[in-house]
Design an enzyme around this catalytic site. Structure first.
Site, PDB file in Angstrom:
ATOM      1  CD1 TRP A   1       0.181  -1.927   3.245  1.00  0.00           C
ATOM      2  CD2 TRP A   1       0.698   0.432   3.438  1.00  0.00           C
ATOM      3  NE1 TRP A   1       0.871  -1.556   4.382  1.00  0.00           N
ATOM      4  CE2 TRP A   1       1.337  -0.087   4.100  1.00  0.00           C
ATOM      5  CE3 TRP A   1       0.705   2.315   3.727  1.00  0.00           C
ATOM      6  CZ2 TRP A   1       2.175   0.338   5.698  1.00  0.00           C
ATOM      7  CZ3 TRP A   1       1.360   2.354   4.142  1.00  0.00           C
ATOM      8  CH2 TRP A   1       2.180   1.792   5.592  1.00  0.00           C
ATOM      9  CG  ASN A   2       5.537   1.132   0.870  1.00  0.00           C
ATOM     10  OD1 ASN A   2       4.792   0.413   0.590  1.00  0.00           O
ATOM     11  ND2 ASN A   2       6.728   1.191   1.249  1.00  0.00           N
TER      12      ASN A   2
ATOM     13  CE  LYS B   1      -3.061  -9.201  -2.612  1.00  0.00           C
ATOM     14  NZ  LYS B   1      -3.956  -8.006  -2.097  1.00  0.00           N
ATOM     15  N   PRO B   2      -3.342  -5.312  -5.343  1.00  0.00           N
ATOM     16  CG  PRO B   2      -5.724  -4.063  -5.982  1.00  0.00           C
ATOM     17  CD  PRO B   2      -4.946  -5.709  -7.056  1.00  0.00           C
ATOM     18  CB  ALA B   3      -2.194  -3.408  -0.014  1.00  0.00           C
TER      19      ALA B   3
ATOM     20  CD  GLU C   1      12.449  -5.842  -5.071  1.00  0.00           C
ATOM     21  OE1 GLU C   1      13.428  -5.400  -4.224  1.00  0.00           O
ATOM     22  OE2 GLU C   1      13.349  -5.821  -6.190  1.00  0.00           O
TER      23      GLU C   1
ATOM     24  NE  ARG D   1      11.744   8.441  -0.619  1.00  0.00           N
ATOM     25  CZ  ARG D   1      11.326   8.063  -1.215  1.00  0.00           C
ATOM     26  NH1 ARG D   1      10.694   8.110  -2.040  1.00  0.00           N
ATOM     27  NH2 ARG D   1      11.644   6.611  -1.364  1.00  0.00           N
TER      28      ARG D   1
ATOM     29  CB  CYS E   1      11.176  -1.067   1.392  1.00  0.00           C
ATOM     30  SG  CYS E   1      11.465  -0.096  -0.254  1.00  0.00           S
TER      31      CYS E   1
ATOM     32  CD  GLU F   1      10.210  -2.777   6.394  1.00  0.00           C
ATOM     33  OE1 GLU F   1       9.412  -3.471   6.840  1.00  0.00           O
ATOM     34  OE2 GLU F   1      10.582  -1.718   5.795  1.00  0.00           O
TER      35      GLU F   1
END
Ligand code: NAP
Length: 488
Positions: A159-160, A183-185, A259, A287, A293, A390
């Site tokens: 989603w980011n 398939k997007p978030a 990734e 940012r 990531c 993270e």
């Protein structure tokens, strides 16, 4: 919501894109997509079932032979047209990303530029899929090495970066001659839905790219990954989900690109230009509201300059305007949801309990939306959770080191290895750091490194494979070697 926002949202497709058509889901369910700045529902979209996932894969499989046979020039020209269309519609895409993800509008515009570059880059790469031809060393035949599309792909995005993470996969797949299911978030599906319509407008044939949006990612994905017709899985997201998908992909011996997460060190030596280091730090950390990531996660600063560095970043961060990303002057938007806010808060609390000092910020902000105050911490002790996990939020955590060996040891003390940042004026030291840091990418004197022409990716638990650059298209190509007997 403004009139412009309402009109934009009305034009965003809300169904599944399968075989070149917008179709209803068979689940009978729907996904509510919310604005993280207000908590209000922006739009409701289709929630794909397992059967819908199978339909989408059927469409990708059906389109695969003709797309693989489509001339590379034609594939490249469709991508180029998509690039041009995206430039014409950049404000729409920027606003949509800010609405569903929360980042400031200026940064969403930056993502349209970055994400669009993958269309242009891979449009150019499509016609440069080179092979190799030559005599074998024994002189007993001719070796021919050629490349061909790997086959139907399943592309899962986070989603980011709702546009760039999609184009970084979709563009090389199209260029290589592969068909795909995307398939997007669940949290940010709108940008991908608008984008696939743009691809169709650019002339992409039915079935080449299919999009499913779903609230049951695991249930819908598992049978797709297990289907023997699928040949490739490309995933961007967290390391735990990546590990689980790798296990599933092993069943069909799928090609995979992963990734995954990062935990970037940002090392400032005593000889660094502090103006540049502070500027780089603010970019590398804040940012995308820190939800990248590539975000600097651990600031490792030489003890002789740590206080000055901390004072300067604190002065800058205290001035940041926090608010809805559409508002003028906003530098820090909302985090994606309540869990993200709770996580940032827990990491700060743990660091403080272990001796860190809050120089500014330090907690969630009251009121609507999921806002966390931009934060600077100093004196972060070894063993703090914030150095291991993270952060994915606007928290800049500073620890100190005494010499180069200690800096290297601290920087490499992580399971991740996506990107590292180093600031020094000493070229020899910079070169030693390039060799010493276990990282797929490095910024030497800069805080932002992403570029469509560069190979993006990590080592260790940050992933497998590279996206972008000359290597990016090879994630979607198989290599075939043929030995031709000598003419007799
Ligand atoms: P995530 O929770 O791993 O989700 C990523 C994608 O995987 C989403 O589309 C998600 O769908 C889907 N997913 C979740 N569980 C799944 C399952 N069991 N089977 C199939 N798909 C599944 O990660 P995120 O929170 O969206 O993104 C943040 C993470 O991505 C961070 O760790 C960040 O570092 C990483 N990231 C890495 C890069 C890179 O290039 N290395 C770039 C950007 C982000 P739902 O949304 O429906 O759950």
């Amino acid at each position: 919501m403004t009139v412009t926002e309402t009109a934009l949202l009305e034009g965003v497709p809300d169904r599944l894109f399968i075989g070149g058509e917008w179709v209803e889901s068979t689940s009978g369910r729907a996904i509510e997509v919310r604005d993280p700045a207000t908590g209000l529902v922006l739009k409701t979209v289709a929630d794909a079932s397992v059967a819908d996932g199978a339909r989408a894969l059927d469409a990708a499989v059906a389109a695969a032979p003709s797309w693989a046979a489509t001339p590379a020039r034609e594939r490249g020209e469709i991508l180029r047209r998509a690039f041009d269309l995206l430039q014409e519609r950049r404000e729409e895409f920027a606003l949509l990303m800010t609405l569903e993800m929360g980042k400031p509008l200026a940064e969403s515009r930056g993502e349209v530029t970055y994400g669009g570059e993958f269309l242009r880059w891979f449009g150019e790469e499509a016609v440069r899929i080179a092979g190799h031809y030559g005599p074998n060393p024994e002189g007993t035949g001719t070796m021919v090495v050629s490349h061909r599309p790997v086959g139907p792909c399943y592309l899962i995005t986070p989603w980011n970066f709702p546009l760039a993470m999609a184009t970084r996969k979709i563009a090389p797949a199209i260029a290589a001659g592969c068909t795909s299911v995307v398939k997007p978030a669940e949290l940010t599906p709108l940008t991908t839905l608008l984008f696939v319509q743009l691809l169709a407008d650019a002339g992409l044939p039915p079935g080449v790219v299919n999009v499913i949006t779903t609230s049951t990612a695991g249930d819908v994905s598992e049978p797709i990954i297990a289907d023997p017709r699928l040949r490739k899985l490309s995933f961007t997201g967290s390391t735990p989900v990546g590990v689980s998908l790798l296990r599933q992909a092993a069943g069909g011996v799928l090609r995979t690109s992963m990734e995954l997460g990062g935990n970037a060190p940002f090392v400032v030596f005593d000889d660094a230009d502090l103006d540049k280091a502070v500027e780089g730090a603010l970019l590398a950390k804040f940012r995308n509201v820190g939800e990248a990531c590539t975000a600097a996660n651990r600031f490792i600063v030489h003890e002789s300059v740590a206080e000055e560095f901390a004072e300067r970043v604190t002065a800058a961060v205290s001035e940041f305007v926090v608010g809805r990303g559409t508002d003028d002057g906003v530098r820090i938007g909302p985090l994606i949801n309540d869990e993200a806010v709770a996580k940032a808060g827990a990491l700060v609390d743990d660091a403080v309990a272990r001796g860190a000092t809050v120089r500014t910020g330090g907690a969630a902000l009251e009121g609507d939306g999921t806002f966390f105050a931009p934060t600077v911490l100093t004196g972060v002790a070894r063993g703090s959770d914030i150095l291991r996990e993270e952060i994915f939020g606007p928290v800049l955590a500073i620890s100190t080191f005494a010499d180069e060996a200690e800096a290297v040891a601290m920087a490499n003390d992580t399971q991740y290895g996506l990107v590292s940042y180093v600031f020094t004026r000493d070229l020899a030291r910079g070169q030693r750091m390039i060799d010493a840091l276990d990282t797929g990418m490095m910024g030497l004197g800069v805080g932002v490194i992403s570029n469509a022409a560069a190979p993006f990716g990590g080592v260790k638990q940050s992933g497998i494979g590279r996206e972008g650059g000359a290597l990016g298209i090879h994630e979607y190509l198989e290599t075939k070697y043929t030995l031709i007997a000598p003419a007799s």
